[in-house]
Design a protein around this motif. Structure first.
Motif, mmCIF file in Angstrom:
data_model
loop_
_atom_site.group_PDB
_atom_site.id
_atom_site.type_symbol
_atom_site.label_atom_id
_atom_site.label_comp_id
_atom_site.label_asym_id
_atom_site.label_seq_id
_atom_site.Cartn_x
_atom_site.Cartn_y
_atom_site.Cartn_z
ATOM 1 N N UNK A 1 26.617 -8.159 37.957
ATOM 2 C CA UNK A 1 26.238 -6.241 37.312
ATOM 3 C C UNK A 1 25.320 -5.837 38.506
ATOM 4 N N UNK A 2 24.652 -6.888 38.673
ATOM 5 C CA UNK A 2 23.940 -6.559 40.075
ATOM 6 C C UNK A 2 25.258 -5.425 41.145
ATOM 7 N N UNK A 3 26.461 -6.696 41.319
ATOM 8 C CA UNK A 3 27.775 -6.277 42.015
ATOM 9 C C UNK A 3 27.067 -4.314 42.168
ATOM 10 N N UNK A 4 27.503 -4.160 41.094
ATOM 11 C CA UNK A 4 27.901 -3.166 40.630
ATOM 12 C C UNK A 4 27.247 -1.853 41.171
ATOM 13 N N UNK B 1 22.716 -1.083 27.118
ATOM 14 C CA UNK B 1 21.650 -1.397 28.489
ATOM 15 C C UNK B 1 22.188 -1.349 30.036
ATOM 16 N N UNK B 2 23.279 -2.150 29.318
ATOM 17 C CA UNK B 2 24.079 -2.006 31.337
ATOM 18 C C UNK B 2 24.270 -0.926 31.987
ATOM 19 N N UNK C 1 30.195 -2.916 32.923
ATOM 20 C CA UNK C 1 31.080 -4.575 33.286
ATOM 21 C C UNK C 1 32.471 -4.964 31.631
ATOM 22 N N UNK C 2 32.040 -4.097 31.038
ATOM 23 C CA UNK C 2 31.886 -5.218 29.667
ATOM 24 C C UNK C 2 33.579 -3.859 28.897
#
Length: 319
Positions: free
Chosen positions: A101-104, A127-128, A166-167
């Motif tokens: 997620x940090x990569x995104x 939330x993401x 990511x999901x």
């Protein structure tokens, strides 16, 4: 006739979820209970309840955290405003954001710095998604379907860059990316293969599982995006597909006249819940259980430095 249960492979916990749970457990061990976690550390009720029993307190906002209390940010990531609030309050923060997620977040900021209009492919309210939008210092437009791409209020030559939750469903995301390329002449973004490895592996596995099953049971919480996607894939492939929290949710009628049940689990669902589903089915019918061949996952993410230092000190003392 016995009921044949086939397990997807891989299924269940991913490296990001394992890391987030480890962070909470080790923080409790290191600093003592309670530790405060902003939102659910991962989207699974069973996991959250277990951590609560160990001394984690889950809160909606940082304003609910007492002064000076150890504070953990969930695996889904948070907006910069949340990080700023924690800093202003001098809260000792441990960030459990999944590295993927940090990569995104990093990708989005890089594209914004290059002057591109950012399009986030994801689901409103997740939330993401909220965290990702709040990590990019530029306007972000959210789309969740190819139809929404057609409605974007930008000229065809607008420089566009996309990032993704990511999901998501890999297939749906691929279609949205194709729609962006069709609509705009200058589009940048990661390949669909850059979507979280665990999401891709579990979706590939559930497709294989659906091909050999009469019924699909996905173990995962209702608010788990990746678990919902797994159930949707089964339904799209034409088999009856159900999302359950555990064995207690299984309806005996689901297996009436059925020979084969496929079982998988979302990335935030522990094996104990899969076992509870198998146990429930075993009380209904004699069972045979097998597992499909699949990708072997050996990804591990390191813990935050403060917890790694503690581990090193503990090992040194033991020696």
């Amino acid at each position: 006739m016995p009921l044949h249960v086939i397990l997807a492979n891989p299924r269940g916990f991913c490296a990001g979820v394992t890391r987030a749970i480890d962070i909470v457990e080790r923080a409790i061990d290191r600093f003592g209970a309670p530790v405060y976690v902003r939102h659910e550390i991962v989207h699974n009720r069973f996991v959250v309840d277990q951590l609560r029993d160990k001394g984690a307190v889950f809160v909606d906002e940082l304003s609910d955290v007492p002064a000076g209390a150890t504070t953990i940010l969930s695996a889904h990531g948070v907006a910069k405003a949340v990080q700023k609030e924690a800093k202003e309050r001098n809260l000792p923060v441990i960030d459990a954001t999944c590295p993927l997620v940090t990569k995104v977040h990093i990708q989005g900021r890089r594209y914004a710095k290059a002057g591109r209009q950012i399009v986030l492919i994801g689901h409103a309210g997740h939330a993401e998604v909220i965290g990702t939008i709040g990590q990019i210092d530029a306007p972000v437009v959210l789309v969740s379907s190819a139809d929404e791409v057609a409605a974007l209020p930008f000229e065809p030559d607008t420089p566009i860059a996309y990032v993704t939750q990511t999901t998501l469903s890999v297939d749906d995301t691929r279609g949205i990316i194709a729609a962006l390329h069709e609509r705009f002449s200058d589009v940048a973004g990661p390949d669909v293969d850059d979507i979280c490895y665990a999401t891709q592996n579990r979706q590939t596995a559930v497709r294989k599982l659906a091909e050999v099953s009469d019924v699909l049971i996905v173990v995962g919480s209702r608010n788990s995006s990746n678990s919902n996607r797994l159930r949707e894939i089964g339904a799209e492939m034409g088999i009856r597909s159900y999302l359950v929290d555990g064995g207690d949710d299984v309806d005996p009628a689901w297996v009436d006249g059925v020979d084969t049940v496929g079982i998988t689990a979302g990335a935030s669902a522990p094996d104990a819940l899969v076992e509870s589903v198998i146990a429930k089915l075993g009380r209904l019918r004699d069972l045979t259980v097998s597992q499909l061949e699949g990708v072997s996952e050996n990804v591990e993410f390191s813990l935050p430095p403060i917890l790694r230092r503690h581990d090193t000190a503990v090992r040194a003392a033991a020696e």
